[in-house]
Design a protein around this motif. Structure first.
Motif, PDB file in Angstrom:
ATOM      1  N   GLU A 221       0.850  -1.186   0.000  1.00 47.52           N
ATOM      2  CA  GLU A 221       0.000   0.000   0.000  1.00 47.52           C
ATOM      3  C   GLU A 221       0.887   1.236   0.000  1.00 47.52           C
ATOM      4  OE1 GLU A 221      -2.666   1.465   3.400  1.00 47.52           O
ATOM      5  OE2 GLU A 221      -3.976   0.171   2.223  1.00 47.52           O
ATOM      6  N   SER A 222       1.092   1.807  -1.188  1.00 47.12           N
ATOM      7  CA  SER A 222       1.910   3.004  -1.337  1.00 47.12           C
ATOM      8  C   SER A 222       1.013   4.191  -1.666  1.00 47.12           C
ATOM      9  CB  SER A 222       2.923   2.810  -2.471  1.00 47.12           C
ATOM     10  OG  SER A 222       2.238   2.661  -3.711  1.00 47.12           O
ATOM     11  N   PRO A 223       1.494   5.418  -1.441  1.00 49.57           N
ATOM     12  CA  PRO A 223       0.691   6.601  -1.790  1.00 49.57           C
ATOM     13  C   PRO A 223       0.273   6.596  -3.260  1.00 49.57           C
ATOM     14  CG  PRO A 223       2.520   7.227  -0.389  1.00 49.57           C
ATOM     15  CD  PRO A 223       2.735   5.782  -0.733  1.00 49.57           C
ATOM     16  N   GLU A 224       1.184   6.187  -4.143  1.00 51.09           N
ATOM     17  CA  GLU A 224       0.873   6.142  -5.567  1.00 51.09           C
ATOM     18  C   GLU A 224      -0.165   5.058  -5.863  1.00 51.09           C
ATOM     19  OE1 GLU A 224       0.756   7.445  -9.324  1.00 51.09           O
ATOM     20  OE2 GLU A 224       1.888   8.368  -7.686  1.00 51.09           O
ATOM     21  N   GLY A 225      -0.053   3.927  -5.135  1.00 53.93           N
ATOM     22  CA  GLY A 225      -1.005   2.842  -5.313  1.00 53.93           C
ATOM     23  C   GLY A 225      -2.407   3.228  -4.869  1.00 53.93           C
ATOM     24  N   ILE A 226      -2.483   3.968  -3.751  1.00 55.89           N
ATOM     25  CA  ILE A 226      -3.782   4.441  -3.255  1.00 55.89           C
ATOM     26  C   ILE A 226      -4.410   5.420  -4.255  1.00 55.89           C
ATOM     27  CG2 ILE A 226      -4.906   5.817  -1.459  1.00 55.89           C
ATOM     28  CD1 ILE A 226      -2.853   4.686   0.503  1.00 55.89           C
ATOM     29  N   LYS A 227      -3.589   6.293  -4.808  1.00 54.81           N
ATOM     30  CA  LYS A 227      -4.078   7.256  -5.797  1.00 54.81           C
ATOM     31  C   LYS A 227      -4.643   6.538  -7.018  1.00 54.81           C
ATOM     32  CE  LYS A 227      -2.548  11.143  -8.665  1.00 54.81           C
ATOM     33  NZ  LYS A 227      -1.393  12.000  -9.045  1.00 54.81           N
ATOM     34  N   LYS A 228      -3.910   5.529  -7.503  1.00 52.88           N
ATOM     35  CA  LYS A 228      -4.352   4.769  -8.674  1.00 52.88           C
ATOM     36  C   LYS A 228      -5.650   4.020  -8.371  1.00 52.88           C
ATOM     37  CE  LYS A 228      -2.790   1.291 -12.007  1.00 52.88           C
ATOM     38  NZ  LYS A 228      -1.684   0.359 -12.372  1.00 52.88           N
ATOM     39  N   TRP A 229      -5.736   3.467  -7.145  1.00 46.77           N
ATOM     40  CA  TRP A 229      -6.934   2.715  -6.768  1.00 46.77           C
ATOM     41  C   TRP A 229      -8.163   3.617  -6.824  1.00 46.77           C
ATOM     42  CZ3 TRP A 229     -10.840   2.788  -3.135  1.00 46.77           C
ATOM     43  CH2 TRP A 229     -11.582   1.614  -2.993  1.00 46.77           C
ATOM     44  N   PHE A 230      -8.085   4.805  -6.253  1.00 42.28           N
ATOM     45  CA  PHE A 230      -9.224   5.726  -6.251  1.00 42.28           C
ATOM     46  C   PHE A 230      -9.562   6.189  -7.662  1.00 42.28           C
ATOM     47  CE2 PHE A 230      -8.329   6.557  -1.647  1.00 42.28           C
ATOM     48  CZ  PHE A 230      -9.574   6.182  -1.192  1.00 42.28           C
ATOM     49  N   LYS A 231      -8.560   6.393  -8.485  1.00 40.08           N
ATOM     50  CA  LYS A 231      -8.779   6.865  -9.850  1.00 40.08           C
ATOM     51  C   LYS A 231      -9.680   5.906 -10.620  1.00 40.08           C
ATOM     52  CE  LYS A 231      -6.375   8.065 -14.141  1.00 40.08           C
ATOM     53  NZ  LYS A 231      -5.058   8.220 -14.801  1.00 40.08           N
ATOM     54  N   TRP A 232      -9.446   4.604 -10.426  1.00 45.17           N
ATOM     55  CA  TRP A 232     -10.189   3.609 -11.200  1.00 45.17           C
ATOM     56  C   TRP A 232     -11.363   3.014 -10.442  1.00 45.17           C
ATOM     57  CZ3 TRP A 232      -9.596   3.595 -16.177  1.00 45.17           C
ATOM     58  CH2 TRP A 232      -8.389   4.071 -16.706  1.00 45.17           C
ATOM     59  N   TYR A 233     -11.390   3.150  -9.135  1.00 47.39           N
ATOM     60  CA  TYR A 233     -12.478   2.573  -8.338  1.00 47.39           C
ATOM     61  C   TYR A 233     -13.845   3.046  -8.817  1.00 47.39           C
ATOM     62  CZ  TYR A 233     -15.854   2.153  -4.548  1.00 47.39           C
ATOM     63  OH  TYR A 233     -16.993   1.901  -3.834  1.00 47.39           O
ATOM     64  N   TYR A 234     -14.009   4.371  -8.961  1.00 47.04           N
ATOM     65  CA  TYR A 234     -15.328   4.920  -9.275  1.00 47.04           C
ATOM     66  C   TYR A 234     -15.789   4.543 -10.688  1.00 47.04           C
ATOM     67  CZ  TYR A 234     -14.926   7.470  -4.939  1.00 47.04           C
ATOM     68  OH  TYR A 234     -14.800   7.793  -3.609  1.00 47.04           O
ATOM     69  N   ILE A 235     -14.843   4.383 -11.606  1.00 50.86           N
ATOM     70  CA  ILE A 235     -15.204   3.969 -12.965  1.00 50.86           C
ATOM     71  C   ILE A 235     -15.650   2.512 -12.985  1.00 50.86           C
ATOM     72  CG2 ILE A 235     -14.343   3.589 -15.313  1.00 50.86           C
ATOM     73  CD1 ILE A 235     -12.411   5.924 -14.859  1.00 50.86           C
ATOM     74  N   LEU A 236     -14.809   1.632 -12.437  1.00 51.31           N
ATOM     75  CA  LEU A 236     -15.072   0.196 -12.537  1.00 51.31           C
ATOM     76  C   LEU A 236     -16.180  -0.264 -11.598  1.00 51.31           C
ATOM     77  CD1 LEU A 236     -11.403  -1.020 -13.002  1.00 51.31           C
ATOM     78  CD2 LEU A 236     -13.237  -1.063 -14.697  1.00 51.31           C
ATOM     79  N   TYR A 274      -7.696  12.084  -2.562  1.00 47.24           N
ATOM     80  CA  TYR A 274      -7.944  11.343  -3.799  1.00 47.24           C
ATOM     81  C   TYR A 274      -9.391  10.879  -3.938  1.00 47.24           C
ATOM     82  CZ  TYR A 274      -2.848  11.212  -3.835  1.00 47.24           C
ATOM     83  OH  TYR A 274      -1.522  11.542  -3.811  1.00 47.24           O
ATOM     84  N   SER A 275     -10.003  10.492  -2.834  1.00 47.93           N
ATOM     85  CA  SER A 275     -11.375   9.998  -2.904  1.00 47.93           C
ATOM     86  C   SER A 275     -12.313  11.083  -3.440  1.00 47.93           C
ATOM     87  CB  SER A 275     -11.847   9.536  -1.523  1.00 47.93           C
ATOM     88  OG  SER A 275     -13.124   8.945  -1.597  1.00 47.93           O
ATOM     89  N   ILE A 276     -12.155  12.306  -2.939  1.00 50.51           N
ATOM     90  CA  ILE A 276     -12.980  13.430  -3.412  1.00 50.51           C
ATOM     91  C   ILE A 276     -12.569  13.837  -4.822  1.00 50.51           C
ATOM     92  CG2 ILE A 276     -13.504  15.878  -3.048  1.00 50.51           C
ATOM     93  CD1 ILE A 276     -13.348  15.358  -0.049  1.00 50.51           C
ATOM     94  N   LEU A 277     -11.265  13.836  -5.070  1.00 52.14           N
ATOM     95  CA  LEU A 277     -10.741  14.252  -6.376  1.00 52.14           C
ATOM     96  C   LEU A 277     -11.292  13.386  -7.508  1.00 52.14           C
ATOM     97  CD1 LEU A 277      -8.706  16.023  -7.973  1.00 52.14           C
ATOM     98  CD2 LEU A 277      -6.989  14.244  -7.523  1.00 52.14           C
ATOM     99  N   TYR A 278     -11.370  12.069  -7.264  1.00 49.30           N
ATOM    100  CA  TYR A 278     -11.786  11.160  -8.336  1.00 49.30           C
ATOM    101  C   TYR A 278     -13.257  10.742  -8.252  1.00 49.30           C
ATOM    102  CZ  TYR A 278      -6.876  10.749  -9.613  1.00 49.30           C
ATOM    103  OH  TYR A 278      -5.592  11.029 -10.022  1.00 49.30           O
ATOM    104  N   PHE A 279     -13.995  11.254  -7.272  1.00 50.59           N
ATOM    105  CA  PHE A 279     -15.414  10.918  -7.163  1.00 50.59           C
ATOM    106  C   PHE A 279     -16.196  11.209  -8.455  1.00 50.59           C
ATOM    107  CE2 PHE A 279     -19.814  12.081  -6.052  1.00 50.59           C
ATOM    108  CZ  PHE A 279     -20.237  10.866  -5.510  1.00 50.59           C
TER     109      PHE A 279
END
Length: 300
Positions: A221-236, A274-279
């Motif tokens: 669990e890295s900061p970059e990994g968390i960012k990537k997860w949120f980016k794609w979570y809402y789409i998928l 990130y959660s708000i950013l990619y919502f």
């Protein structure tokens, strides 16, 4: 009963896959074959090709291109000769000693379509505390998946969702439902296993969570990994919900409201924006779903 272990891996995962393969080879008497589906990593291909000279149980499927997790796993399943397909993440550290013996016994029940064991996270710090340990593998009417797959219960339990990091399925059932939906092969491929499990359940087969077997998952669990997860979570996750729940306008509004509340909670827990950013990516999830369903309809 023959078990084919299928492991997708890619460039940048060389250390993880080496550790897992060497661990599995110690258990090779319990396994029919180990299929490693490699995307782009020449280093892993060369290492396993050399290892295969000694261990014929190894099968290597290599691509110079990045196919994605679903395509890789479908390719592995297509080439598998076993009755049971066991999909493992390449960062699994260990499996319980009884894993394959118990797994075979579970599949003696012909109504069991898929089985997973307990997932023990290697990292000790857990972000979310489990409120009710008995709530395992639940999918709510709004598409929320309650996992709790690291819960220390004793008896096997029929569930609606299973952990994907150690996921076993009958090959004939896998083929009946059409394998993994390759539309998830964008970003993190989030929810691809849950989507497959929903389709297995619709055929009338049961999903069994068996805590008597387990894996240690070295997921980082890295900061970059968390960012990537949120980016794609809402789409998928939006694609998953629209595809499997066919919601009314009211139900979809409640889904968005539920996701917004989750967005606020995750912002507090993870202490990142990130959660708000990619919502707003929920909109992209709607567009992606419509694009894929339109393409599918045109094909027919």
């Amino acid at each position: 009963m023959k078990i084919s272990v299928i492991i997708p891996t890619c460039e940048g995962r060389e250390k993880e896959i080496r550790k897992l393969i060497n661990y599995l080879l110690k258990m090779r008497k319990k396994i029919f074959e180990i299929i490693v589906v490699i995307d782009k990593s020449e280093e892993t291909r060369k290492y396993l090709t050399n290892l295969r000279k000694k261990y014929k149980i190894l099968k290597i499927l290599f691509s110079k291109e990045r196919r994605g997790r679903c395509k890789a796993k479908n390719e592995g399943a297509k080439n598998a000769k076993g009755d049971i397909l066991l999909f493992l993440d390449d960062d699994i550290r260990t499996l319980s000693k009884n894993y394959f013996d118990v797994l075979k016994k579970d599949f003696n029940n012909l109504m069991i379509g898929a089985v997973s064991g307990r997932e023990i996270k290697e990292r000790k710090a857990q972000k979310l505390k489990k409120l009710i340990s008995s709530r395992i593998g639940i999918i709510t009417s709004l598409g929320e998946v309650i996992s709790n797959f690291d819960t220390n219960i004793e008896k096997p339990k029929i569930v609606k969702a299973l952990p994907g990091c150690n996921f076993a399925v009958r090959k004939d059932v896998f083929e009946k439902v059409g394998g993994f939906d390759e539309n998830y092969d964008i970003g993190t491929a989030y929810r691809e296993e849950t989507d497959l499990q929903v389709r297995i359940s619709k055929l009338g087969y049961k999903l069994l969570f068996d805590p008597r077997i387990s894996v240690i998952h070295g997921e980082k669990e890295s900061p970059e990994g968390i960012k990537k997860w949120f980016k794609w979570y809402y789409i998928l996750n939006t694609y998953f919900f629209l595809k499997n729940f066919n919601p009314s306008p009211l139900k979809f509004f409640l889904f968005i409201y539920k996701e917004f509340l989750g967005c606020l909670i995750r912002t507090i827990i993870y202490k990142t924006p990130y959660s708000i950013l990619y919502f707003p990516n929920i909109t992209n999830g709607i567009i992606y779903f419509k694009k894929k369903t339109t393409t599918l309809n045109e094909e027919f």
